[in-house]
Motif scaffolding. Structure first.
Motif, PDB file in Angstrom:
ATOM      1  N   LEU A 523       0.840  -1.190   0.000  1.00 10.87           N
ATOM      2  CA  LEU A 523       0.000   0.000   0.000  1.00 10.87           C
ATOM      3  C   LEU A 523       0.879   1.244   0.000  1.00 10.87           C
ATOM      4  CD1 LEU A 523      -2.492  -0.999   2.853  1.00 10.87           C
ATOM      5  CD2 LEU A 523      -3.046  -0.915   0.413  1.00 10.87           C
ATOM      6  N   THR A 524       0.488   2.264  -0.771  1.00 11.80           N
ATOM      7  CA  THR A 524       1.164   3.556  -0.745  1.00 11.80           C
ATOM      8  C   THR A 524       0.124   4.645  -0.527  1.00 11.80           C
ATOM      9  OG1 THR A 524       2.887   2.794  -2.260  1.00 11.80           O
ATOM     10  CG2 THR A 524       2.637   5.173  -2.003  1.00 11.80           C
ATOM     11  N   LEU A 525       0.395   5.553   0.402  1.00 15.00           N
ATOM     12  CA  LEU A 525      -0.505   6.651   0.712  1.00 15.00           C
ATOM     13  C   LEU A 525       0.227   7.978   0.597  1.00 15.00           C
ATOM     14  CD1 LEU A 525      -1.916   4.130   2.077  1.00 15.00           C
ATOM     15  CD2 LEU A 525      -2.829   5.735   3.756  1.00 15.00           C
ATOM     16  N   TRP A 526      -0.479   8.981   0.063  1.00 16.70           N
ATOM     17  CA  TRP A 526       0.018  10.346   0.011  1.00 16.70           C
ATOM     18  C   TRP A 526      -0.793  11.168   1.017  1.00 16.70           C
ATOM     19  CZ3 TRP A 526       0.152   6.969  -3.903  1.00 16.70           C
ATOM     20  CH2 TRP A 526       1.266   6.942  -4.760  1.00 16.70           C
ATOM     21  N   LEU A 527      -0.103  11.858   1.946  1.00 15.43           N
ATOM     22  CA  LEU A 527      -0.759  12.539   3.056  1.00 15.43           C
ATOM     23  C   LEU A 527      -0.470  14.036   3.046  1.00 15.43           C
ATOM     24  CD1 LEU A 527       0.301  10.062   5.919  1.00 15.43           C
ATOM     25  CD2 LEU A 527      -1.695   9.876   4.409  1.00 15.43           C
ATOM     26  N   ASP A 528      -1.104  14.723   4.006  1.00 15.27           N
ATOM     27  CA  ASP A 528      -0.755  16.129   4.257  1.00 15.27           C
ATOM     28  C   ASP A 528       0.744  16.255   4.522  1.00 15.27           C
ATOM     29  OD1 ASP A 528      -3.411  16.943   4.145  1.00 15.27           O
ATOM     30  OD2 ASP A 528      -3.735  16.561   6.263  1.00 15.27           O
ATOM     31  N   ARG A 529       1.209  17.492   4.493  1.00 10.89           N
ATOM     32  CA  ARG A 529       2.589  17.849   4.836  1.00 10.89           C
ATOM     33  C   ARG A 529       3.594  17.184   3.891  1.00 10.89           C
ATOM     34  NH1 ARG A 529       2.163  16.588  11.187  1.00 10.89           N
ATOM     35  NH2 ARG A 529       4.338  17.281  11.301  1.00 10.89           N
ATOM     36  N   ASP A 530       3.139  16.985   2.645  1.00 11.09           N
ATOM     37  CA  ASP A 530       3.996  16.412   1.601  1.00 11.09           C
ATOM     38  C   ASP A 530       4.639  15.105   2.052  1.00 11.09           C
ATOM     39  OD1 ASP A 530       5.113  16.179  -0.864  1.00 11.09           O
ATOM     40  OD2 ASP A 530       6.436  17.911  -0.717  1.00 11.09           O
ATOM     41  N   VAL A 531       3.797  14.241   2.617  1.00  9.18           N
ATOM     42  CA  VAL A 531       4.243  12.927   3.079  1.00  9.18           C
ATOM     43  C   VAL A 531       3.774  11.858   2.098  1.00  9.18           C
ATOM     44  CG1 VAL A 531       3.961  11.142   4.857  1.00  9.18           C
ATOM     45  CG2 VAL A 531       4.312  13.528   5.522  1.00  9.18           C
ATOM     46  N   ARG A 532       4.669  10.953   1.753  1.00  8.99           N
ATOM     47  CA  ARG A 532       4.303   9.738   1.032  1.00  8.99           C
ATOM     48  C   ARG A 532       4.871   8.562   1.802  1.00  8.99           C
ATOM     49  NH1 ARG A 532       6.893   7.500  -4.530  1.00  8.99           N
ATOM     50  NH2 ARG A 532       8.555   7.078  -3.030  1.00  8.99           N
ATOM     51  N   PHE A 533       4.054   7.538   2.029  1.00  6.47           N
ATOM     52  CA  PHE A 533       4.625   6.362   2.688  1.00  6.47           C
ATOM     53  C   PHE A 533       4.067   5.099   2.064  1.00  6.47           C
ATOM     54  CE2 PHE A 533       0.795   6.275   5.348  1.00  6.47           C
ATOM     55  CZ  PHE A 533       0.605   4.909   5.560  1.00  6.47           C
ATOM     56  N   THR A 534       4.896   4.076   2.111  1.00  4.35           N
ATOM     57  CA  THR A 534       4.546   2.757   1.589  1.00  4.35           C
ATOM     58  C   THR A 534       4.757   1.727   2.693  1.00  4.35           C
ATOM     59  OG1 THR A 534       5.107   3.294  -0.700  1.00  4.35           O
ATOM     60  CG2 THR A 534       5.160   0.967  -0.086  1.00  4.35           C
ATOM     61  N   ILE A 535       3.848   0.781   2.774  1.00  6.00           N
ATOM     62  CA  ILE A 535       4.005  -0.360   3.678  1.00  6.00           C
ATOM     63  C   ILE A 535       3.822  -1.622   2.839  1.00  6.00           C
ATOM     64  CG2 ILE A 535       1.564  -0.240   4.377  1.00  6.00           C
ATOM     65  CD1 ILE A 535       2.465  -1.302   7.143  1.00  6.00           C
ATOM     66  N   ARG A 536       4.742  -2.561   2.985  1.00  2.73           N
ATOM     67  CA  ARG A 536       4.671  -3.773   2.166  1.00  2.73           C
ATOM     68  C   ARG A 536       5.227  -4.968   2.929  1.00  2.73           C
ATOM     69  NH1 ARG A 536       9.155  -5.794  -0.586  1.00  2.73           N
ATOM     70  NH2 ARG A 536      11.102  -4.684  -0.176  1.00  2.73           N
ATOM     71  N   ALA A 537       4.771  -6.140   2.567  1.00  2.00           N
ATOM     72  CA  ALA A 537       5.309  -7.375   3.134  1.00  2.00           C
ATOM     73  C   ALA A 537       6.529  -7.787   2.325  1.00  2.00           C
ATOM     74  CB  ALA A 537       4.260  -8.475   3.104  1.00  2.00           C
ATOM     75  N   SER A 538       7.636  -8.061   3.014  1.00  5.03           N
ATOM     76  CA  SER A 538       8.853  -8.474   2.325  1.00  5.03           C
ATOM     77  C   SER A 538       8.658  -9.828   1.668  1.00  5.03           C
ATOM     78  CB  SER A 538      10.019  -8.543   3.313  1.00  5.03           C
ATOM     79  OG  SER A 538      11.163  -9.111   2.703  1.00  5.03           O
ATOM     80  N   GLY A 539       9.245  -9.984   0.486  1.00  6.02           N
ATOM     81  CA  GLY A 539       9.174 -11.267  -0.198  1.00  6.02           C
ATOM     82  C   GLY A 539      10.278 -12.224   0.180  1.00  6.02           C
ATOM     83  N   THR A 540      11.289 -11.760   0.915  1.00  5.13           N
ATOM     84  CA  THR A 540      12.442 -12.614   1.232  1.00  5.13           C
ATOM     85  C   THR A 540      12.732 -12.721   2.727  1.00  5.13           C
ATOM     86  OG1 THR A 540      13.943 -10.723   0.946  1.00  5.13           O
ATOM     87  CG2 THR A 540      13.549 -12.130  -0.972  1.00  5.13           C
ATOM     88  N   GLU A 541      12.065 -11.901   3.560  1.00  7.02           N
ATOM     89  CA  GLU A 541      12.338 -11.900   4.990  1.00  7.02           C
ATOM     90  C   GLU A 541      11.033 -11.848   5.767  1.00  7.02           C
ATOM     91  OE1 GLU A 541      16.144  -9.269   5.760  1.00  7.02           O
ATOM     92  OE2 GLU A 541      14.916  -8.328   4.223  1.00  7.02           O
ATOM     93  N   ALA A 542      11.090 -12.223   7.037  1.00  5.28           N
ATOM     94  CA  ALA A 542       9.902 -12.211   7.903  1.00  5.28           C
ATOM     95  C   ALA A 542       9.670 -10.802   8.437  1.00  5.28           C
ATOM     96  CB  ALA A 542      10.078 -13.201   9.046  1.00  5.28           C
TER      97      ALA A 542
END
Length: 598
Positions: A523-542
């Protein structure tokens, strides 16, 4: 317990029929004899998955782990796939290389047996190799494919199996699925699968002795081409973190007259046990401690490092008495700036392009726009960036550079994968050039921030006990009110992109421009205060990884924004979901500010 043991019995029998490695056979026998059904279930009931990253995992007995048998099975499936689908190109052969980890040389030999069985020539890199030499070699030798046995920066108990296709890029969809299906159809070891000394007309050892000088010459010529007049860099300390970079980079430097550097004595020789650090990843806190001690002792103010297979590169600089560790985003911007300066004399009709991944800084896009250079975003991983670069080249672009924040940098004129050796040499060239302008890497970075805005990042991860927990987290996020209300704590959500479901609120048709992947979580979200963040599950690590960036006119404002974003993620998403997800309580932002989470 009885039913579980009954279901395990044929799996145990099959393993013992197929496995001829005395170490892993003994492991399964001991687990069987001691009645450890639960552990046997973990080892035998699921297969290690072959995907776009090939294989990577813990070395242990069982179908779910990295071991001789699962390497044989993967190699047989790959060999049969190549023979059945690319028979006209089979005479080009397959390059097989390996790093200095435990079992890497043995796994490489077993892989070679499978290709030989299909009468596919094997160009065997005898001797521990740096990973970038394999994708370089695929192009240099016009090979059909390449295999590298490495787990990159993973802990000592891990190993992996990385596959490149004839275009010099890591394999990608749908080829990974087709190879996986071929593996499933070729699980039983073929005759001679366990041979420990392959030979014959299809086996060509010692290729590395011929390939390495061509690779290092290419690296040198490319890095030299980025400056008008070659200049020597300032004194520095180098560490390969117990990996194969120590077999290549120091000798390359000395051959070019670069002699004023010190290698970290405790880490310069390859050692598969990684005795001085549990996680041989230059991103990890403390990984460069011995390099810092060496530099302080010798009065040097610059450190460069490779990870154990030398496909990643890191650097640090002493600034006003304290060490500043450049992030992958910092280094990507610095290298891009240097390469952009080299394009001033390029033909004006040349269409230049650069890439970075969706979790990397937005700074490259701004820098490219200012120079009239085409920018393209890619999914995470060089399997995407390498293949995207190839497509852009086919469209008439000159792709000069690509990077992702995890210390990976690609220079297509050398190879189509991340390349820590080339990155080191280009960085040393750039540093020498900046010095003539009265700049150090750190002050050059501040100059770029002044021009394009201060980009502060906070990238880290939550530890997840298993993939199912990671998927459940993303399901809970999607089931929450966040997308419908377009709010996350105190932040307004301006754009929501779900690469798993193929949704993007920021496009006209609500579909992302990047290819969706239902098998991943991102998931990627664009927020106030010129923030962009991504959260993802790693494909190679826990791990569940997150990447937060804010751009502001000041470091203080940008730092405050990324810290507030992480607090909102923890409060709204992580803490209500599961106590099983753990995370660090003290986190550094990219400028060194420590966020303390109570």
């Amino acid at each position: 317990m009885a039913s579980l043991e009954a279901s395990l019995s044929p799996l145990i029998q099959r393993w013992l029929e197929w496995d001829q490695d005395p170490v892993t056979r003994s492991e399964i026998e001991q687990l069987r004899d001691s009645g450890q059904a639960a552990e046997l279930g973990k080892r035998l009931q699921k297969r290690i998955q072959f995907g776009t990253a090939g294989l990577r995992g813990r070395m242990a007995a069982g179908f779910s782990c990295m071991n001789s048998l699962t390497v044989i099975q993967a190699s047989q499936g790959l060999a049969k796939y190549l023979r059945d689908n690319h028979s006209d190109l089979v005479p080009r052969g397959v390059i097989v290389g390996y790093d200095a980890r435990h079992n890497s040389a043995k796994f490489a030999t077993l892989a070679a047996n499978a290709f030989i069985a299909q009468e596919i020539p094997v160009w065997f890199l005898s001797g521990p190799a740096v990973t970038p030499a394999v994708p370089y070699g695929v192009m240099d030798m016009r090979a059909l494919a390449g295999v590298m046995i490495t787990a990159s920066h993973n802990p000592a108990q891990d190993n992996g199996y990385k596959v490149y296709f004839k275009n010099g890029c890591q394999i990608n969809s749908p080829m990974d699925k087709e190879i996986s299906d071929s593996i499933d159809q070729n699980l039983e070891p073929w005759p001679n699968a366990w041979t420990d000394s392959p030979d014959g007309a299809f086996f060509h050892p010692k290729t590395y002795e011929e390939l390495l000088p061509r690779y290092t010459t290419r690296v040198w010529h490319y890095s030299k081409s980025t400056v008008q007049d070659w200049m020597y860099p300032r004194p520095f300390v180098y560490t390969p973190l117990h990996g194969v970079g120590g077999l290549v980079l120091p000798a390359l430097c000395r051959s070019l007259g670069i002699t004023d550097f010190t290698t970290v004595a405790e880490q310069v020789e390859p050692d598969p046990n990684f005795p001085t650090l549990p996680f041989p990843n230059p991103e990890e806190s403390g990984a460069l401690d011995l390099a810092v001690e060496t530099a302080d002792r010798e009065g040097k103010t610059l450190i460069i490092a490779n990870d154990p297979d030398a496909d990643r590169f890191a650097a640090a600089e002493k600034v006003e008495g304290s060490w500043f560790f450049f992030t992958g985003n910092h280094m990507g911007a610095l290298l891009a700036s240097h390469l952009f300066d080299c394009l001033e004399n390029i033909d004006t009709d040349t269409r230049v392009a650069v890439l970075n991944s969706a979790v990397s800084t937005t700074m490259l896009e701004k820098m490219a726009a200012a120079k009239g250079i085409y920018f393209e975003e890619s999914l995470t991983g060089f399997k995407w960036m390498g293949n995207t670069a190839r497509k852009l080249e086919e469209s008439g672009y000159y792709v000069t550079f690509a990077f992702e924040e995890a210390l990976g940098y690609m220079f297509p004129e050398v190879c189509y994968d991340k390349d820590g050796i080339t990155a080191a040499m280009v960085f040393l060239s750039a540093q020498a050039r900046w010095a003539t302008q009265g700049l150090t890497p750190y002050t050059k970075l501040q100059q770029l921030f002044a021009e394009y805005g201060h980009h502060e990042t906070l990238n880290n991860y939550f530890r997840s006990p298993n993939p199912d927990t990671s998927v459940a987290l993303f399901d809970s996020i999607r089931a929450g009110p966040f997308r419908s209300e377009m709010r996350l704590g105190p932040f307004k959500i301006h754009r929501w992109r779900d690469m798993t479901e193929g949704y993007d609120s920021g496009t006209e048709d609500k579909s992302p421009k990047l290819p969706a992947d239902k098998g991943s979580q991102m998931l990627t979200l664009w927020l106030d205060r010129d923030v962009r963040f991504t959260i993802r599950a790693s494909g190679t690590e826990a791990k569940v990884k997150y990447y937060i960036e804010s751009c502001s006119s000041s470091r203080e404002q940008a730092t405050e924004a990324v810290c507030d974003t992480l607090r909102a993620i923890l409060k709204e998403w992580i803490q209500p979901f599961s106590p099983l997800l753990t995370y660090n309580k003290q986190l550094p932002t990219s400028s060194g500010y420590i966020l303390r989470l109570d």
